[in-house]
Design a protein around this motif. Structure first.
Motif, mmCIF file in Angstrom:
data_model
loop_
_atom_site.group_PDB
_atom_site.id
_atom_site.type_symbol
_atom_site.label_atom_id
_atom_site.label_comp_id
_atom_site.label_asym_id
_atom_site.label_seq_id
_atom_site.Cartn_x
_atom_site.Cartn_y
_atom_site.Cartn_z
ATOM 1 N N ASP A 84 -6.448 -19.357 9.462
ATOM 2 C CA ASP A 84 -6.759 -19.195 8.965
ATOM 3 C C ASP A 84 -7.623 -19.111 7.392
ATOM 4 O OD1 ASP A 84 -6.985 -17.120 6.240
ATOM 5 O OD2 ASP A 84 -4.951 -16.371 6.661
ATOM 6 N N TYR A 125 -12.056 0.798 7.512
ATOM 7 C CA TYR A 125 -11.064 -0.196 7.322
ATOM 8 C C TYR A 125 -10.442 0.408 8.629
ATOM 9 C CZ TYR A 125 -6.187 -2.345 7.247
ATOM 10 O OH TYR A 125 -5.271 -2.980 7.693
ATOM 11 N N LYS A 139 -9.989 -0.267 12.443
ATOM 12 C CA LYS A 139 -8.638 -0.614 12.733
ATOM 13 C C LYS A 139 -8.559 0.492 14.841
ATOM 14 C CE LYS A 139 -6.482 -3.976 10.273
ATOM 15 N NZ LYS A 139 -6.091 -5.170 11.503
ATOM 16 N N VAL A 156 2.868 -1.763 4.492
ATOM 17 C CA VAL A 156 4.154 -3.218 4.491
ATOM 18 C C VAL A 156 3.195 -3.594 2.602
ATOM 19 C CG1 VAL A 156 4.849 -5.321 4.945
ATOM 20 C CG2 VAL A 156 3.270 -3.906 6.594
ATOM 21 N N MET A 216 -6.797 -7.379 2.539
ATOM 22 C CA MET A 216 -6.471 -7.802 1.083
ATOM 23 C C MET A 216 -8.049 -7.861 0.176
ATOM 24 S SD MET A 216 -4.544 -8.889 -1.860
ATOM 25 C CE MET A 216 -3.532 -9.949 -2.400
ATOM 26 N N GLY A 273 -1.995 -15.172 5.024
ATOM 27 C CA GLY A 273 -1.624 -14.037 4.159
ATOM 28 C C GLY A 273 -0.222 -13.531 4.226
ATOM 29 N N GLY A 274 -0.522 -12.455 3.731
ATOM 30 C CA GLY A 274 1.050 -11.140 3.494
ATOM 31 C C GLY A 274 2.003 -11.743 4.447
ATOM 32 N N MET A 275 1.732 -11.636 5.696
ATOM 33 C CA MET A 275 2.455 -10.977 7.033
ATOM 34 C C MET A 275 2.555 -12.313 7.927
ATOM 35 S SD MET A 275 2.398 -6.760 7.548
ATOM 36 C CE MET A 275 1.052 -6.876 8.653
ATOM 37 N N THR A 285 3.096 -6.368 1.656
ATOM 38 C CA THR A 285 2.383 -7.057 0.671
ATOM 39 C C THR A 285 1.586 -7.480 -0.618
ATOM 40 O OG1 THR A 285 0.117 -6.924 2.433
ATOM 41 C CG2 THR A 285 2.567 -7.701 3.361
ATOM 42 N N ASN A 307 -3.530 -11.691 14.062
ATOM 43 C CA ASN A 307 -3.452 -10.917 12.859
ATOM 44 C C ASN A 307 -4.134 -11.173 12.361
ATOM 45 O OD1 ASN A 307 -1.311 -10.168 10.817
ATOM 46 N ND2 ASN A 307 -1.030 -12.130 9.910
ATOM 47 N N ASP A 357 -12.482 -19.875 11.000
ATOM 48 C CA ASP A 357 -12.759 -18.121 11.336
ATOM 49 C C ASP A 357 -12.132 -17.397 12.019
ATOM 50 O OD1 ASP A 357 -14.893 -16.529 10.572
ATOM 51 O OD2 ASP A 357 -15.460 -16.533 8.435
ATOM 52 N N ILE A 358 -12.122 -16.031 12.319
ATOM 53 C CA ILE A 358 -11.930 -15.348 13.850
ATOM 54 C C ILE A 358 -13.327 -15.473 14.195
ATOM 55 C CG2 ILE A 358 -9.785 -15.014 13.850
ATOM 56 C CD1 ILE A 358 -10.319 -12.550 12.974
HETATM 57 N N1 LIG Z 1 0.259 -5.111 5.003
HETATM 58 C C1 LIG Z 1 -0.315 -3.718 5.459
HETATM 59 O O1 LIG Z 1 0.303 -2.653 4.904
HETATM 60 C C2 LIG Z 1 -0.789 -3.871 6.786
HETATM 61 C C3 LIG Z 1 -0.316 -2.485 7.821
HETATM 62 C C4 LIG Z 1 -1.550 -2.583 8.742
HETATM 63 C C5 LIG Z 1 -1.690 -3.646 9.115
HETATM 64 N N2 LIG Z 1 -2.223 -4.738 8.440
HETATM 65 C C6 LIG Z 1 -2.615 -5.267 9.078
HETATM 66 O O2 LIG Z 1 -1.794 -6.535 9.237
HETATM 67 C C7 LIG Z 1 -3.132 -8.052 9.004
HETATM 68 C C8 LIG Z 1 -1.781 -9.167 8.325
HETATM 69 O O3 LIG Z 1 -1.922 -7.725 6.800
HETATM 70 P P1 LIG Z 1 -1.254 -8.756 5.237
HETATM 71 O O4 LIG Z 1 -1.117 -7.218 4.728
HETATM 72 O O5 LIG Z 1 -0.525 -9.462 6.081
HETATM 73 O O6 LIG Z 1 -3.184 -8.764 4.686
HETATM 74 P P2 LIG Z 1 -3.821 -10.627 3.679
HETATM 75 O O7 LIG Z 1 -5.535 -10.055 3.087
HETATM 76 O O8 LIG Z 1 -2.571 -11.009 2.946
HETATM 77 O O9 LIG Z 1 -3.749 -11.073 4.982
HETATM 78 C C9 LIG Z 1 -4.662 -11.290 6.468
HETATM 79 C C10 LIG Z 1 -5.273 -13.184 6.448
HETATM 80 O O10 LIG Z 1 -6.672 -12.968 7.518
HETATM 81 C C11 LIG Z 1 -7.308 -13.993 6.462
HETATM 82 N N3 LIG Z 1 -8.392 -13.780 7.221
HETATM 83 C C12 LIG Z 1 -9.716 -13.198 6.599
HETATM 84 N N4 LIG Z 1 -10.315 -13.038 7.091
HETATM 85 C C13 LIG Z 1 -10.582 -13.541 8.215
HETATM 86 C C14 LIG Z 1 -11.103 -14.636 9.109
HETATM 87 N N5 LIG Z 1 -12.756 -14.049 8.791
HETATM 88 N N6 LIG Z 1 -10.929 -15.380 10.027
HETATM 89 C C15 LIG Z 1 -9.481 -16.382 10.171
HETATM 90 N N7 LIG Z 1 -8.726 -15.469 8.909
HETATM 91 C C16 LIG Z 1 -9.437 -14.354 8.002
HETATM 92 C C17 LIG Z 1 -7.605 -13.925 4.911
HETATM 93 O O11 LIG Z 1 -7.114 -14.994 5.086
HETATM 94 C C18 LIG Z 1 -5.641 -13.326 4.659
HETATM 95 O O12 LIG Z 1 -4.504 -14.772 4.837
HETATM 96 C C19 LIG Z 1 -3.958 -7.545 8.404
HETATM 97 O O13 LIG Z 1 -5.219 -6.917 10.187
HETATM 98 C C20 LIG Z 1 -3.793 -6.034 8.033
HETATM 99 O O14 LIG Z 1 -5.229 -5.429 8.241
HETATM 100 C C21 LIG Z 1 -1.505 -4.230 7.584
#
Ligand SMILES: NC(=O)c1ccc[n+]([C@@H]2O[C@H](COP(=O)([O-])OP(=O)(O)OC[C@H]3O[C@@H](n4cnc5c(N)ncnc54)[C@H](O)[C@@H]3O)[C@@H](O)[C@H]2O)c1
Length: 258
Positions: free
Chosen positions: A39, A164, A168, A197, A100, A18-20, A199, A95, A68-69
């Motif tokens: 992932d 969401y 959280k 963030v 997304m 994912g993005g982070m 992403t 994470n 898959d978690i």
């Molecule tokens: N980007 C932000 O602004 C932000 C802010 C606060 C918290 N977060 C949290 O940080 C984490 C990463 O955020 P991001 O921006 O990279 O989001 P993202 O959606 O790009 O990445 C999330 C990843 O989790 C994976 N995923 C989803 N469901 C899944 C499952 N059942 N099993 C395994 N993997 C699974 C997705 O395939 C994806 O690669 C997330 O938990 C998100 O909620 C993000």
């Protein structure tokens, strides 16, 4: 199977493509840790690519294992892989989450029960399932570090994401319970609560003006990037951080207080 050096750290990062996640994988590998990036199965190609890219840089060994978690079987296979390749699990970066895939923000009156259940199942139940999966391996290792991914949206009740935000808030609570229950095993459990963030997910979900307003409204007046979380993540995951537990650390450049 290669025998791991006794000092090498074994790290699992979920949501790695994912993005982070990629930044977290790169950061741990740069410290020399063995990293198992994970992932969803649908992200296997991206995961394999990430593992090859980071391994090529040098540092710790990186592999990708789809999981898959919300599947105990997948999580067991993930832990088994980390144990087979690195001797156990020292760190779980919990994470993964539905972010997304939330799609457009919508009023709480328009969130369906099915979508609510889906988000809670992955973000809340999945976070707990991943913790459950690594605990035996961490106990066997004499301790461990778990870092969950919460969100600052819990504290300002951001509109359009009731499911969401609830999920959280659950992560926040799970962090506290897990820290209490696992403390006697030398396992610390903390959470990071990032602000917005930039992403691909956040960029897709919010118009540019929204991101710009967020950046200008912070004490630190710029867009937040995944790298802004890395130093806190590495600190919480470090062997020396064994007295820090049950904490949720907000990292948002001062967005909430602004
Ligand atoms: N980007 C932000 O602004 C932000 C802010 C606060 C918290 N977060 C949290 O940080 C984490 C990463 O955020 P991001 O921006 O990279 O989001 P993202 O959606 O790009 O990445 C999330 C990843 O989790 C994976 N995923 C989803 N469901 C899944 C499952 N059942 N099993 C395994 N993997 C699974 C997705 O395939 C994806 O690669 C997330 O938990 C998100 O909620 C993000």
């Amino acid at each position: 199977m290669t025998t791991p050096a006794p000092s090498s750290r074994s790290v699992i990062v979920t949501g790695a493509t994912g993005g982070m996640g990629g930044d977290f994988v790169r950061a741990f590998a740069a410290t020399g840790a063995d990293v198992v990036a994970s992932d969803l199965h649908r992200s296997s190609a991206a995961g394999e690519e990430l593992a090859a890219e980071v391994t090529a840089v040098g540092g710790g060994r990186v592999s990708f294992v789809p999981a898959d978690i919300t599947s105990d079987d997948d999580l067991a296979a993930l832990v088994e892989h980390a144990t087979a390749t690195s001797g156990g699990v020292d760190v779980l970066v919990n994470n993964a989450g539905i972010f997304m895939d939330l799609g457009a923000k919508r009023p709480m009156t328009e969130v369906t029960n099915d979508v609510w259940d889906q988000v809670m199942t992955v973000n809340a139940r999945g976070t707990w399932q991943a913790i459950k999966a690594v605990v035996p391996a961490m106990r066997a290792r004499g301790g461990g570090r778990i870092v969950n991914m919460a969100s600052s949206t819990v504290y300002n009740g951001v509109a359009g994401f009731v499911h969401y935000v609830a999920s959280k808030a659950a992560v926040d609570g799970i962090t506290r319970v897990a820290a209490r229950e696992l403390g006697p095993d030398g396992i610390t459990v903390n959470a990071l609560a990032p602000g917005l963030v930039e992403t691909p997910a956040a960029i897709a979900m919010n118009p540019p003006e929204y991101l710009q307003r967020a950046a200008q409204g912070r004490f630190i007046q710029r867009g937040m990037v995944p790298g802004d979380l890395v130093s806190a993540l590495l600190w919480l995951a470090a062997p020396e951080s064994g007295f820090v537990t049950g904490q949720t650390i907000i990292i948002d450049g001062g967005q909430l207080q602004a």
